[in-house]
Design a protein around this motif. Sequence first.
Motif, PDB file in Angstrom:
ATOM      1  N   LEU A 146      97.587  39.406  27.923  1.00 22.06           N
ATOM      2  CA  LEU A 146      97.515  38.356  27.019  1.00 22.06           C
ATOM      3  C   LEU A 146      98.438  37.190  27.605  1.00 22.06           C
ATOM      4  O   LEU A 146      98.184  36.066  28.014  1.00 22.06           O
ATOM      5  N   ARG A 147      99.675  37.795  28.032  1.00 20.45           N
ATOM      6  CA  ARG A 147     100.849  36.871  28.600  1.00 20.45           C
ATOM      7  C   ARG A 147     100.288  36.499  29.932  1.00 20.45           C
ATOM      8  O   ARG A 147     100.842  35.265  30.475  1.00 20.45           O
ATOM      9  N   ASP A 148     100.225  37.451  30.894  1.00 21.81           N
ATOM     10  CA  ASP A 148     100.172  37.189  32.216  1.00 21.81           C
ATOM     11  C   ASP A 148      98.978  36.804  32.998  1.00 21.81           C
ATOM     12  O   ASP A 148      99.106  36.732  34.106  1.00 21.81           O
ATOM     13  N   THR A 160      82.954  30.465  29.662  1.00 13.63           N
ATOM     14  CA  THR A 160      83.881  29.793  30.053  1.00 13.63           C
ATOM     15  C   THR A 160      85.401  30.589  29.994  1.00 13.63           C
ATOM     16  O   THR A 160      85.457  31.367  29.422  1.00 13.63           O
ATOM     17  N   PRO A 161      86.488  29.779  30.507  1.00 15.15           N
ATOM     18  CA  PRO A 161      87.708  30.382  30.427  1.00 15.15           C
ATOM     19  C   PRO A 161      88.178  30.664  28.742  1.00 15.15           C
ATOM     20  O   PRO A 161      88.604  31.619  28.750  1.00 15.15           O
ATOM     21  N   GLU A 162      87.926  29.712  28.081  1.00 13.71           N
ATOM     22  CA  GLU A 162      88.322  29.787  26.581  1.00 13.71           C
ATOM     23  C   GLU A 162      87.666  30.884  26.260  1.00 13.71           C
ATOM     24  O   GLU A 162      88.260  31.762  25.246  1.00 13.71           O
ATOM     25  N   GLU A 163      86.251  31.332  26.330  1.00 13.40           N
ATOM     26  CA  GLU A 163      85.568  32.292  25.871  1.00 13.40           C
ATOM     27  C   GLU A 163      85.971  33.532  26.244  1.00 13.40           C
ATOM     28  O   GLU A 163      85.985  34.617  25.733  1.00 13.40           O
ATOM     29  N   PHE A 164      86.375  33.605  27.363  1.00 15.66           N
ATOM     30  CA  PHE A 164      86.982  34.912  28.033  1.00 15.66           C
ATOM     31  C   PHE A 164      88.355  35.166  27.534  1.00 15.66           C
ATOM     32  O   PHE A 164      88.530  36.420  27.142  1.00 15.66           O
ATOM     33  N   ASP A 165      89.121  34.140  27.352  1.00 14.67           N
ATOM     34  CA  ASP A 165      90.397  34.576  26.904  1.00 14.67           C
ATOM     35  C   ASP A 165      90.125  35.035  25.372  1.00 14.67           C
ATOM     36  O   ASP A 165      90.953  35.812  24.839  1.00 14.67           O
TER      37      ASP A 165
END
Length: 327
Positions: free
Chosen positions: A116-118, A300-305
């Motif tokens: 989650l951090r890297d 999307t990147p937000e959905e993947f995060d």
Amino acid sequence: MMSGIRSLAWLIALAAGSVSAHAQTPSTGAYPAKPVRLLVGFTPGGGVDINARLLASKLSELLGQQVVVENRPGAGTNIANEYVAKSAPDGYTLLFNSPAVAINMSLYKNPPYDALRDFAGVSVFSESTNLLVVPASLPAKSLKELVALARERPGALNYSSAGAGSTQHLAAELFKLRTGTSIVHVPYKGSAPSIAALLAGDVQLSFINPVAVGAHVKTGRLRALGVAGARRTALMPEVPTMKEAGVEGVEVPLWFGMLAPAATPRETVRALAAGVAKAAHSPETRKRLLEQGAEPVGNTPEEFDRLLREDVARWAEVVRVSGARAE
């Protein structure tokens, strides 16, 4: 399976040609201006590698620069994960992985990276599931017969996986937990050697993606006994889910996606995500994915995060309950 993470607005934006704008003028400084490396923490030939190469081929065309797949297997994908996590956040060294990147957070005592951090999630390319397969020579013709055999011979059966921390590993540990059986884990450095061991009879079962074993099931060398998912796979609709076959609680969602170092500029992440989505939903790629039992995603990147955060929590609970540990 993951329909909730698809974004209609995102796909509409793609239809407008947002990707081509990035790829038309690499010589003027727009991203990408040189070849892109896509690292895979498994050996060639497995489900992750097959998806990565399918994506790389189409993405090279869309971005106007070559996307090169580089295999760095070992340590349950931690070697590749760590390498990318510590690479320059410029969009030229990327990771293509499965839920293994989230699983390792709890499977290993001191993982060399923090999922989650890297990492910044770019986009999930496709989704699939794992099949429980056995060699054709094994006397068990059904899931119930396999469970009975394992209970009669505790510790005598072996299962292969693509490595500690892979979804194959966790699916098998869940299977053991739900069925009260004792089966020995034999980890390999990727799906290809895991499948080879299965075909040779060195191990008696494995949970493997249909992308990697479909041909062997069709020729009769391997027998598929159950799908570790909520529904059957279109690739082999005759194979029941684990629940239908008599074993509940063994559902292991499987995605294949691209990640970047966390500090990668958001405009670069978005350019890559648009490319992944457009590649996944191109007619030829979609056809190939569906033929292999996978479905295109392109979120999307937000959905993947968000998915990555959910997976870290989900797998931490699975690891705790099953008692699985990296070997």
